[in-house]
Write a protein that holds these residues in place. Sequence first.
Motif, mmCIF file in Angstrom:
data_model
loop_
_atom_site.group_PDB
_atom_site.id
_atom_site.type_symbol
_atom_site.label_atom_id
_atom_site.label_comp_id
_atom_site.label_asym_id
_atom_site.label_seq_id
_atom_site.Cartn_x
_atom_site.Cartn_y
_atom_site.Cartn_z
ATOM 1 N N VAL A 168 19.096 36.087 -5.236
ATOM 2 C CA VAL A 168 19.221 36.923 -4.466
ATOM 3 C C VAL A 168 20.601 36.887 -3.449
ATOM 4 O O VAL A 168 20.695 35.637 -3.277
ATOM 5 N N LEU A 169 21.641 37.607 -3.013
ATOM 6 C CA LEU A 169 22.438 37.383 -2.288
ATOM 7 C C LEU A 169 21.895 36.811 -0.702
ATOM 8 O O LEU A 169 21.495 37.776 -0.098
ATOM 9 N N ARG A 170 22.087 35.561 -0.377
ATOM 10 C CA ARG A 170 22.017 35.337 1.107
ATOM 11 C C ARG A 170 23.280 35.923 1.955
ATOM 12 O O ARG A 170 24.032 35.184 1.968
ATOM 13 N N THR A 171 22.841 36.938 2.748
ATOM 14 C CA THR A 171 23.809 37.626 3.262
ATOM 15 C C THR A 171 24.034 36.943 4.863
ATOM 16 O O THR A 171 24.672 37.767 5.518
ATOM 17 N N ALA A 172 23.174 36.098 5.408
ATOM 18 C CA ALA A 172 23.677 35.656 6.390
ATOM 19 C C ALA A 172 24.935 35.217 6.596
ATOM 20 O O ALA A 172 25.645 34.533 5.835
ATOM 21 N N PRO A 173 25.767 35.300 7.729
ATOM 22 C CA PRO A 173 27.102 35.197 7.861
ATOM 23 C C PRO A 173 27.294 33.550 8.028
ATOM 24 O O PRO A 173 26.501 32.770 8.769
ATOM 25 N N PRO A 174 28.418 33.129 7.284
ATOM 26 C CA PRO A 174 28.665 31.818 7.622
ATOM 27 C C PRO A 174 29.166 31.286 8.931
ATOM 28 O O PRO A 174 29.617 32.197 9.618
ATOM 29 N N VAL A 175 29.349 30.148 9.163
ATOM 30 C CA VAL A 175 29.914 29.613 10.077
ATOM 31 C C VAL A 175 31.302 29.827 9.995
ATOM 32 O O VAL A 175 31.957 29.222 9.044
ATOM 33 N N ILE B 196 46.033 36.352 5.755
ATOM 34 C CA ILE B 196 44.807 35.952 5.101
ATOM 35 C C ILE B 196 44.431 36.432 3.753
ATOM 36 O O ILE B 196 44.674 37.494 3.441
ATOM 37 N N GLY B 197 44.063 35.470 2.819
ATOM 38 C CA GLY B 197 43.760 35.882 1.460
ATOM 39 C C GLY B 197 42.664 36.768 1.490
ATOM 40 O O GLY B 197 41.667 36.680 2.367
ATOM 41 N N VAL B 198 42.514 37.524 0.181
ATOM 42 C CA VAL B 198 41.346 38.474 0.291
ATOM 43 C C VAL B 198 40.041 37.425 0.196
ATOM 44 O O VAL B 198 39.166 37.980 0.653
ATOM 45 N N ALA B 199 39.839 36.605 -0.848
ATOM 46 C CA ALA B 199 38.929 35.676 -0.956
ATOM 47 C C ALA B 199 38.449 35.147 0.531
ATOM 48 O O ALA B 199 37.303 35.054 0.720
ATOM 49 N N GLU B 200 39.369 34.821 1.494
ATOM 50 C CA GLU B 200 39.026 34.106 2.701
ATOM 51 C C GLU B 200 38.508 35.059 3.426
ATOM 52 O O GLU B 200 37.558 35.179 4.500
ATOM 53 N N LEU B 201 39.106 36.325 3.362
ATOM 54 C CA LEU B 201 38.480 37.339 4.322
ATOM 55 C C LEU B 201 36.987 37.789 3.857
ATOM 56 O O LEU B 201 36.274 38.041 4.754
ATOM 57 N N LEU B 202 36.714 37.740 2.521
ATOM 58 C CA LEU B 202 35.447 37.995 2.216
ATOM 59 C C LEU B 202 34.549 36.982 2.619
ATOM 60 O O LEU B 202 33.366 36.999 3.096
ATOM 61 N N GLU B 203 34.926 35.774 2.457
ATOM 62 C CA GLU B 203 34.225 34.602 3.025
ATOM 63 C C GLU B 203 33.645 34.607 4.515
ATOM 64 O O GLU B 203 32.582 34.270 5.003
ATOM 65 N N LEU B 204 34.708 35.220 5.295
ATOM 66 C CA LEU B 204 34.833 35.430 6.789
ATOM 67 C C LEU B 204 33.568 36.300 7.208
ATOM 68 O O LEU B 204 32.773 35.960 7.981
#
Length: 595
Positions: A326-333, A468-476
Motif C-alpha cells: 500500500v502507498l504510505r502517504t504520510a508526508p516526508p520530512v 524544482i524538478g517534477v520528481a522533487e515536487l512529488l517527493e515534497l
Amino acid sequence: MLETRGLRVVGDRVLVDGVDLAVAAGETVGLVGESGSGKSLTARALVGLLPRGLRAEGSVEVGGAQIVGAAERLLRGVRGRRISLLMQDPFTMLNPLRTAGAHIAETLPGRTSRQEIARRLAEVGIDDPAVAGRHPFQLSGGMRQRVALAAALAGDPDLLVADEPTTALDATTQHEILALLRRVQEARGMGVLLITHDLRVAFAVCDRVAVMYAGRVVEQGPGAELAAAPAHPYTSGLLGALPSVERAMERLVGIPGAVPRADEVAGVCAFATRCDRVTAACTAARPPLRPIGRDRLTACVHDTAGPAGTARPPLPETALPTAPPVLRTAPPVLRTAPPAVCPAGPAGDEPLLRVEGLRKRYGAHTALGGVSLHVNPGETVGLVGESGSGKTTLARSVLGLLTPDGGRIRLTGLDVTDRAALGPRERARVHRLVQCVFQDPSTSLNPAMTVGAALAEATARAAPGDRIGVAELLELVGLPAAYAARRPKALSGGERQRVAIARALAVRPALLICDEPVASLDVSVQAHVLELLRGIGRDLGTGMLFITHDLAVVRQVAARTVVLLKGAVVEEGTTSAVLDAPAHDYTRRLVAAVR
C-alpha cells in the motif's frame, strides 16, 4: 421504514457487496466511511436511481414496497412519497431555470396554492414568502439547501435519505440545517438515513451508525458507543484521524493506503491490507458481521473494542499473509527541498502580507467593509467566518483576481492593490510571490495533462535559479515519482490535492493562500493533507493565509486566527485564545456550533 438484505450494486464489477440496513420510524441511522466505500451508490440503489450500466441485487423494502427490480412506474409512485433523496450539492437537485416555489410545487400532489408553498418553506425555516419566486443562484448556500430540503419533504415521505447534506456548509449553517432536520423528523415521525464522511455529525445526531468500507458494512451500533469504544480497526482509524477542536495535536495521523475495490477483497477482510494488526485469520475467509453486545455488530475477527483514539497492543504476527503493498502517504520530512525565498522588502518588521482597510462592494452588498490583517513570514493565519462573510473576496483581492474599491494590499513591501497598475516584470514577480490551493483540486488540474506535464508547466514559471524538478515536487508532497505519468482521473481526491499543492509550490511562493483545501476530503485523507501543509509552513518557511469554516482544522494549522462577519473583522488573536475564550458573541456562536 427501510430494510435492506444482501444489497449489491453490480456493473462490470461488484461495487457494493452485501449491505444489510434497517431504519425504523422516527429513527436516524448514519452511514459513514471514506470515499469509495459505496455510501452514495447505496443511497441511489435505495431510491432506484443508479447510474446507467449499474443494477441492484438483493432486497430493498421501503414501507413494504420492493425497490430492487421494480418497474419505473412503481418507483415513480414511491419516490418523493415513501422515500426521498436529499443530496450534498443543492445545485444537483435544483434546476437553475426554475424558482424555489416551482421545485416545491412539482413534488406536492394536486393543485398547489401559494399559501401551501409558503407553509412548506416556513417548515424549513424560510419565513419570507418572496423566496418562492427566487432562482437558486439568488440564494445563499444555506438557503439553497433549505429549499432542496423543502422540495424533498414536499411529498411527505416516510423515509429521507440525506447524502452528505451539510458537507459544504459552514459550522453554524450546518448546525441549523441538522437541528431543522431533527425538528421536522420528530414532528412527522419520519425515518432518516444520514450518509456522511463527517464522523462528528454522525455521532452527534444519529441513533445508530453503520460504518461502511469497500462496499460492505464492517461495524454497526449506537453512535455514542461506537465513538467511545470502536470495535473495528477501521472505525478506530477514522476516529484517530479526527482533528481536535479542543487542542492542537502534535501529529495528525491518517490511515495509510486507499479503499480497495469491493470485488478485489470479496473473500477476505477488506481492511486487511491497511490494518497493522492483520493475521492469517483475517484473510482465511470474509469475516461476517457478528454480535459483540446489545445492538453492536462488527466484522473484525478479533476482540479489539476499546476507547476511541487509544493504541491497542498489536495482534500476534505469526503466519502473516502476503498482502499487496500500500502507498504510505504520510508526508516526508521536507529536508531536501529548497527553502522558500522571500524577495527583499523594506527593512524592519514589515509583514509578508499586510492588508489595510480593504473595501469591496457588489451593488448594494458590502463584501468587505474595511478589513485589515497581516501574515508574517513562515506564519499561518486562519481566516474563519460563515458563508458570505467576505473570506473569498479577500483571497481574490490578494491574488489579484479582483481589484478592491479601497484600502491597500502590500506583499513583501510591494503595493499590489491594483495589479493592472504594475508593469509586466512586477506582475510576474508578484505571481511567483503568492499562489493558491483551492477546495476542489479538479478545478485547478487540467484533466488532459499528466501530473508531470502540469508540474513542469508550473515550474517553468519560476525564476531560473529557483526551479524544482517534477520528481522533487512529488517527493515534497509525499507522492512517488512514477505518479508523473498519471492523469488526475487516475488519482484519489487526496492525491489530486497533493498534486495541486505541489503545483502551487512549483514557483516557490512566499505566501500560500489555502481556500478550504480539505473541506471535501475524508477525515483520514484530511489528516494527511493537513500534516503536509503544517510541514510546508514549518520546514519551508512559507507563510499561509488559511481560509476554512472548520474550527478543528484551524486549531491544527494556524498560529493566529481572524474572524470575519459581514465583511468586517470582529475578533483576532492567537488561535488558542480565540477558540478557548472567544470575546465576540459571533465567535462564541461559531465555537458552540462544533462543541
